[in-house]
Motif scaffolding. Structure first.
Motif, mmCIF file in Angstrom:
data_model
loop_
_atom_site.group_PDB
_atom_site.id
_atom_site.type_symbol
_atom_site.label_atom_id
_atom_site.label_comp_id
_atom_site.label_asym_id
_atom_site.label_seq_id
_atom_site.Cartn_x
_atom_site.Cartn_y
_atom_site.Cartn_z
ATOM 1 N N THR A 183 0.854 -1.196 0.000
ATOM 2 C CA THR A 183 0.000 0.000 0.000
ATOM 3 C C THR A 183 0.888 1.243 0.000
ATOM 4 O O THR A 183 2.111 1.164 0.185
ATOM 5 N N THR A 184 0.284 2.394 -0.188
ATOM 6 C CA THR A 184 1.009 3.650 -0.109
ATOM 7 C C THR A 184 0.242 4.623 0.782
ATOM 8 O O THR A 184 -0.953 4.445 1.027
ATOM 9 N N LYS A 185 0.926 5.628 1.270
ATOM 10 C CA LYS A 185 0.311 6.591 2.204
ATOM 11 C C LYS A 185 -0.645 7.527 1.468
ATOM 12 O O LYS A 185 -0.537 7.708 0.247
ATOM 13 N N PRO A 186 -1.576 8.157 2.180
ATOM 14 C CA PRO A 186 -2.393 9.211 1.566
ATOM 15 C C PRO A 186 -1.511 10.297 0.949
ATOM 16 O O PRO A 186 -0.429 10.596 1.464
ATOM 17 N N VAL A 187 -1.979 10.886 -0.124
ATOM 18 C CA VAL A 187 -1.182 11.823 -0.913
ATOM 19 C C VAL A 187 -0.604 12.954 -0.067
ATOM 20 O O VAL A 187 0.562 13.330 -0.223
ATOM 21 N N ASN A 188 -1.385 13.483 0.866
ATOM 22 C CA ASN A 188 -0.954 14.659 1.617
ATOM 23 C C ASN A 188 -0.348 14.346 2.980
ATOM 24 O O ASN A 188 -0.070 15.261 3.750
ATOM 25 N N TRP A 189 -0.159 13.080 3.284
ATOM 26 C CA TRP A 189 0.476 12.708 4.540
ATOM 27 C C TRP A 189 1.993 12.743 4.375
ATOM 28 O O TRP A 189 2.528 12.446 3.294
ATOM 29 N N LEU A 190 2.685 13.057 5.463
ATOM 30 C CA LEU A 190 4.138 13.062 5.444
ATOM 31 C C LEU A 190 4.725 11.678 5.691
ATOM 32 O O LEU A 190 5.867 11.406 5.315
ATOM 33 N N LYS A 191 3.955 10.804 6.343
ATOM 34 C CA LYS A 191 4.453 9.467 6.648
ATOM 35 C C LYS A 191 3.318 8.472 6.547
ATOM 36 O O LYS A 191 2.142 8.846 6.629
ATOM 37 N N PRO A 192 3.630 7.190 6.372
ATOM 38 C CA PRO A 192 2.581 6.176 6.214
ATOM 39 C C PRO A 192 1.839 5.909 7.511
ATOM 40 O O PRO A 192 2.296 6.268 8.604
ATOM 41 N N VAL A 193 0.707 5.253 7.392
ATOM 42 C CA VAL A 193 -0.180 5.026 8.533
ATOM 43 C C VAL A 193 0.480 4.173 9.617
ATOM 44 O O VAL A 193 0.166 4.317 10.798
ATOM 45 N N TYR A 194 1.397 3.284 9.239
ATOM 46 C CA TYR A 194 2.048 2.434 10.240
ATOM 47 C C TYR A 194 3.156 3.158 11.009
ATOM 48 O O TYR A 194 3.825 2.552 11.842
ATOM 49 N N MET A 195 3.323 4.464 10.745
ATOM 50 C CA MET A 195 4.310 5.258 11.478
ATOM 51 C C MET A 195 3.665 6.414 12.233
ATOM 52 O O MET A 195 4.324 7.390 12.585
ATOM 53 N N LEU A 196 2.370 6.323 12.521
ATOM 54 C CA LEU A 196 1.685 7.404 13.227
ATOM 55 C C LEU A 196 2.110 7.500 14.691
ATOM 56 O O LEU A 196 2.025 8.566 15.296
ATOM 57 N N ASP A 197 2.545 6.377 15.276
ATOM 58 C CA ASP A 197 2.920 6.376 16.692
ATOM 59 C C ASP A 197 3.874 5.219 16.951
ATOM 60 O O ASP A 197 3.745 4.156 16.341
ATOM 61 N N SER A 198 4.806 5.422 17.869
ATOM 62 C CA SER A 198 5.721 4.340 18.254
ATOM 63 C C SER A 198 5.030 3.316 19.140
ATOM 64 O O SER A 198 5.488 2.173 19.267
ATOM 65 N N ASP A 199 3.930 3.703 19.782
ATOM 66 C CA ASP A 199 3.132 2.800 20.608
ATOM 67 C C ASP A 199 2.245 1.962 19.683
ATOM 68 O O ASP A 199 1.342 2.494 19.028
ATOM 69 N N GLN A 200 2.476 0.668 19.622
ATOM 70 C CA GLN A 200 1.749 -0.186 18.691
ATOM 71 C C GLN A 200 0.262 -0.291 19.016
ATOM 72 O O GLN A 200 -0.541 -0.659 18.155
ATOM 73 N N ASP A 201 -0.118 0.043 20.239
ATOM 74 C CA ASP A 201 -1.538 0.068 20.592
ATOM 75 C C ASP A 201 -2.219 1.358 20.125
ATOM 76 O O ASP A 201 -3.420 1.522 20.310
ATOM 77 N N ASN A 202 -1.427 2.258 19.552
ATOM 78 C CA ASN A 202 -1.978 3.521 19.064
ATOM 79 C C ASN A 202 -1.419 3.834 17.674
ATOM 80 O O ASN A 202 -1.194 4.989 17.325
ATOM 81 N N ASN A 203 -1.219 2.797 16.895
ATOM 82 C CA ASN A 203 -0.585 2.961 15.595
ATOM 83 C C ASN A 203 -1.467 2.386 14.494
ATOM 84 O O ASN A 203 -2.355 1.571 14.750
ATOM 85 N N GLY A 204 -1.224 2.808 13.276
ATOM 86 C CA GLY A 204 -2.015 2.303 12.163
ATOM 87 C C GLY A 204 -3.441 2.812 12.213
ATOM 88 O O GLY A 204 -3.717 3.934 12.651
ATOM 89 N N PHE A 205 -4.376 1.958 11.804
ATOM 90 C CA PHE A 205 -5.791 2.346 11.767
ATOM 91 C C PHE A 205 -6.371 2.572 13.159
ATOM 92 O O PHE A 205 -7.448 3.161 13.284
ATOM 93 N N ILE A 206 -5.697 2.099 14.214
ATOM 94 C CA ILE A 206 -6.231 2.273 15.573
ATOM 95 C C ILE A 206 -5.593 3.474 16.280
ATOM 96 O O ILE A 206 -5.746 3.635 17.485
ATOM 97 N N ASN A 207 -4.897 4.320 15.528
ATOM 98 C CA ASN A 207 -4.383 5.559 16.087
ATOM 99 C C ASN A 207 -5.566 6.470 16.446
ATOM 100 O O ASN A 207 -6.437 6.723 15.619
ATOM 101 N N GLU A 208 -5.598 6.953 17.674
ATOM 102 C CA GLU A 208 -6.789 7.653 18.147
ATOM 103 C C GLU A 208 -6.952 9.050 17.544
ATOM 104 O O GLU A 208 -8.081 9.515 17.365
#
Length: 263
Positions: A183-208
Motif C-alpha cells: 500500500t502507499t500513504k495518503p497523498v498529503n500525509w508526510l508518513k505512512p499510517v504504520y508510522m503514526l505512533d511508536s506505541d503499537q496500541d496507538n498505531n495504524g488504523f487504531i491511532n486515536e
C-alpha cells in the motif's frame, strides 16, 4: 481559494466544585491578525512553522482537563466528503486494503483511492485531510522555568470506534509495516499510517487522532478532542492558575487539490 479558520485551542474541565459544568479557556491561534505570533505561519513558504502563544489561567482547573482543537468553514458534512472512505479497509479487511478485487479499495475513495499504482491506506478524502498540527503545553513556574504538561493521547476516541470499527490488518507478528506492505500513504500525509505512533496500541488504523478525525462533524464549525490531562492528586489542581504558553507546530492542509489555509 477555499479558506479555513482554525478558530481555537480549548481547555475544559469538569469537577465537583463546578457542578460538572466546568471551566473553559479558549485560545485563537489562527494567525490572521498581523500582531499574532502565528501570523508568519499563514505563508506556505514557512514549513514547518512553529509559533508560541502565551496565556494566563485566572482560575485553577481542578478535575480532568479535556483539550480540543476547533475548525470553522470546514465542511466535513459535504455529501461526497462523508462518503469518501472504505469502512471495510478501516476494519482491517485485507482484500479491501490491498485492492485484490476490482472494487477495492472502494470507488467512493476517488480521487484518493490509488497512487503510483498502489492502493492508498487509508483511502479517501477524509483521511487525506487529517488534522496534523502538534500542540504542546507548558506551565511557567515562579522561577520562569517552563514545565511541560503531560498530554495523554490515548482515551480520546469512542470505545466502539477504537475496539470495533477500526482494526489493523491481521498478521502474526508485531511488524505493522509488513502488514501494510503493498500500500502507499495518503497523498498529503508526510508518513505512512504504520508510522503514526511508536506505541503499537496507538498505531495504524487504531491511532486515536486518526479515529477522532474520521468521525465526521455535522456542522462546518466544530471541535474535536485532542488530548487529556489527568488529575494526579487530590491535593493539587490539574492545571494551577498561572502563566502558560502553547507551542504549535502549524501545518498547511490540502484537500481535493485545493490549498486550504486557516483564515
Amino acid at each position: 481559494m477555499l479558506m479555513i479558520s482554525l478558530e481555537d485551542f480549548a481547555l475544559e474541565t469538569n469537577s465537583k466544585e463546578s457542578d460538572l459544568r466546568g471551566l473553559c479557556s479558549k485560545i485563537d491561534y489562527t494567525g490572521t491578525e498581523p500582531s499574532s505570533p502565528c501570523n508568519k505561519c499563514l505563508s506556505p513558504d514557512v514549513t514547518p512553522c512553529i509559533c508560541t502563544i502565551n496565556f494566563t489561567l485566572e482560575k485553577s482547573f481542578e478535575g480532568n482537563v479535556f483539550m480540543y482543537y476547533g475548525l470553522s468553514n470546514f465542511y466535513q458534512n459535504h455529501r461526497r466528503y462523508v462518503k469518501s472512505r472504505d469502512d471495510s479497509q478501516l476494519n482491517g479487511d485485507s482484500s479491501a486494503l490491498l485492492g485484490q478485487a476490482l472494487c477495492n479499495p472502494s470507488k467512493e475513495c476517488e480521487p484518493y483511492r490509488r497512487n503510483e499504482d498502489k492502493p492508498i491506506a487509508p483511502c479517501g478524502a477524509i483521511a487525506n485531510s487529517m488534522f496534523n498540527d502538534t500542540l504542546e503545553l507548558f506551565l511557567i513556574g515562579n522561577d520562569s522555568y517552563p514545565m511541560p504538561i503531560t498530554l495523554k493521547k490515548k482515551g480520546i476516541a469512542w470505545w466502539t470506534d477504537k475496539n470495533v470499527k477500526f482494526r489493523n490488518p491481521p498478521g502474526g507478528d508485531n511488524n505493522l509495516e509488513e502488514r501494510f506492505k503493498g500500500t502507499t500513504k495518503p497523498v498529503n500525509w508526510l508518513k505512512p499510517v504504520y508510522m503514526l505512533d511508536s506505541d503499537q496500541d496507538n498505531n495504524g488504523f487504531i491511532n486515536e487522532d486518526f479515529i477522532v478525525w474520521m468521525r465526521t462533524a455535522a456542522l462546518p464549525t466544530f471541535r474535536k478532542l485532542y488530548r487529556l490531562i489527568e488529575r494526579k492528586s487530590d491535593l493539587h489542581p490539574t492545571l494551577p492558575a498561572g502563566r502558560y504558553y502553547l507551542n504549535i507546530t502549524y501545518s498547511i492542509l490540502f484537500w481535493l487539490g485545493i490549498q486550504i489555509r486557516r483564515a
